[in-house]
Design an enzyme around this catalytic site. Structure first.
Site, PDB file in Angstrom:
ATOM      1  N   ILE A 289     -24.052-124.606  31.512  1.00  0.00           N
ATOM      2  CA  ILE A 289     -23.376-124.314  32.770  1.00  0.00           C
ATOM      3  C   ILE A 289     -24.382-124.065  33.888  1.00  0.00           C
ATOM      4  CG2 ILE A 289     -21.875-122.662  33.965  1.00  0.00           C
ATOM      5  CD1 ILE A 289     -20.370-122.286  31.351  1.00  0.00           C
TER       6      ILE A 289
ATOM      7  N   SER B 173     -16.584-114.287  31.644  1.00  0.00           N
ATOM      8  CA  SER B 173     -15.630-115.016  30.808  1.00  0.00           C
ATOM      9  C   SER B 173     -14.453-114.116  30.464  1.00  0.00           C
ATOM     10  CB  SER B 173     -16.305-115.494  29.513  1.00  0.00           C
ATOM     11  OG  SER B 173     -16.220-114.507  28.500  1.00  0.00           O
TER      12      SER B 173
ATOM     13  N   TYR C 198     -21.010-108.862  23.120  1.00  0.00           N
ATOM     14  CA  TYR C 198     -20.622-109.880  24.095  1.00  0.00           C
ATOM     15  C   TYR C 198     -19.540-109.347  25.033  1.00  0.00           C
ATOM     16  CZ  TYR C 198     -18.795-114.260  26.024  1.00  0.00           C
ATOM     17  OH  TYR C 198     -18.366-115.247  26.883  1.00  0.00           O
TER      18      TYR C 198
ATOM     19  N   LYS D  78     -19.676-108.777  29.181  1.00  0.00           N
ATOM     20  CA  LYS D  78     -18.848-109.519  30.127  1.00  0.00           C
ATOM     21  C   LYS D  78     -17.934-108.584  30.916  1.00  0.00           C
ATOM     22  CE  LYS D  78     -20.572-113.515  29.331  1.00  0.00           C
ATOM     23  NZ  LYS D  78     -21.508-114.094  30.338  1.00  0.00           N
TER      24      LYS D  78
ATOM     25  N   THR E 264     -21.002-126.624  25.830  1.00  0.00           N
ATOM     26  CA  THR E 264     -22.366-126.857  26.301  1.00  0.00           C
ATOM     27  C   THR E 264     -23.222-127.493  25.211  1.00  0.00           C
ATOM     28  OG1 THR E 264     -23.158-124.668  25.594  1.00  0.00           O
ATOM     29  CG2 THR E 264     -22.200-124.834  27.800  1.00  0.00           C
TER      30      THR E 264
END
Length: 315
Positions: free
Chosen positions: A20, A159, A171, A175, A206
């Site tokens: 990205i 996200s 994670y 975020k 990706t």
């Protein structure tokens, strides 16, 4: 994006060697901005594709301009030196900062599904030293350039993992913190006419994830999207947002790429619109007993934001 909407603007995209970040840098360069790109890999190797040189070539092939800079975003001194260089070379001008740099994707994929106590605690640092702490440092230095000029845009690439559990604890915490950082920096920047948003791309396959031998879980999730996003779609959205006279109305908020793209008629690179995770058609398709209804539901019917937010576990 054929029109040079960002001619004369200076942008910085962190973590732009692949995925990205590379896609965003390419789109900003194509839109006319001078783009500083950062990453740890200057030249590609056979065992590790993706480099600053590859991204620079992609930008230049579309008529754009860029300045690649090797930066380890875990190192505070290197981050500060990056902004000192931009200050010197661009006479204190920086119009767009895209906080995209991230570390630990491979380890994230390897440990996804394991409870947090079965993963070594340094997982948190590996993910969030770059994916969170670094973003704060960059936002501080960028704001010091933007505030005196009373203009600018800071983007935190986040996200839906900030709303609901995704991958693992480290994670999700990172975020959610990115979303809050965008909101709180926007609060303090608003009176200076500097915007700050959290950007949520949709499903994006990706190169790093697709090449991983531990990607089965992610690929299963990606297949749920009838139309995943290209790695460049987020860049199209940022390029438009940066020159949008109504940009400040988005400041402090989460901006979902496909929602913004639909509002302003910005399709993906193939001319189509990616799957919207708020659409009832998409959501019904995720429930086997109701999936037959998805084809009958118009794509414009979506879950309202206020109801979407209720899926979080904060109250």
């Amino acid at each position: 994006m054929a029109t040079k909407l960002l001619t004369g603007r200076v942008a910085l995209v962190t973590g732009a060697t692949r995925g990205i970040g590379k896609g965003i840098a390419v789109q900003l360069g194509e839109a006319g901005a001078l783009v500083y790109i950062t990453g740890r890999t200057l030249k590609s190797s056979n065992d590790k594709p993706g480099s600053l040189e590859e991204t620079a070539e992609a930008i230049r092939s579309r008529g754009g301009r860029c300045i690649p800079v090797c930066v380890n975003h875990e190192n505070a001194d290197e981050i500060e030196a990056l902004f000192e260089r931009i200050t010197k070379e661009q006479d204190g001008r920086l119009d767009i900062l895209v906080n995209n740099a991230y570390k630990g994707v491979e380890r994230l994929l390897m440990t996804s599904g394991k409870p947090f106590w079965e993963v070594e605690p340094d997982m948190f640092d590996e993910v969030n030293n770059v994916g969170l702490r670094n973003h704060y440092y960059c936002a501080v230095y960028a704001a010091r350039l933007m505030v005196p000029r009373k203009q600018g845009l800071i983007v935190f690439v986040s996200s839906p993992g900030g709303l609901r559990y995704l991958f693992n604890v480290a994670y999700g915490v990172g975020k959610a913190a990115c979303d809050r950082m965008a909101a709180d920096t926007a609060f303090e920047l608003r009176k200076h006419n500097v915007g700050s948003i959290s950007l949520w791309p949709g499903g994006v396959g990706t190169d790093t994830i697709l090449a991983s031998e531990h990607n089965a879980g992610f690929l299963k999730m990606l297949k749920k999207f009838d139309k995943p996003e290209s790695a460049e779609y987020a860049g199209r959205i940022i390029a438009h947002l940066a020159q949008n006279p109504s940009m400040m109305q988005y400041s402090g908020k989460i901006v979902m790429t496909v929602d913004y793209g639909t509002t302003y008629s910005i399709p993906d690179t193939d001319g189509e619109y990616p799957t919207n995770i708020r659409s009832f058609s998409y959501l019904f398709k995720q429930v086997p007993s109701l999936s037959w209804l998805s084809g009958w539901i118009p794509g414009f019917l979506k879950v309202p934001y206020w109801l979407f937010h209720q899926s979080s576990n904060k109250f």
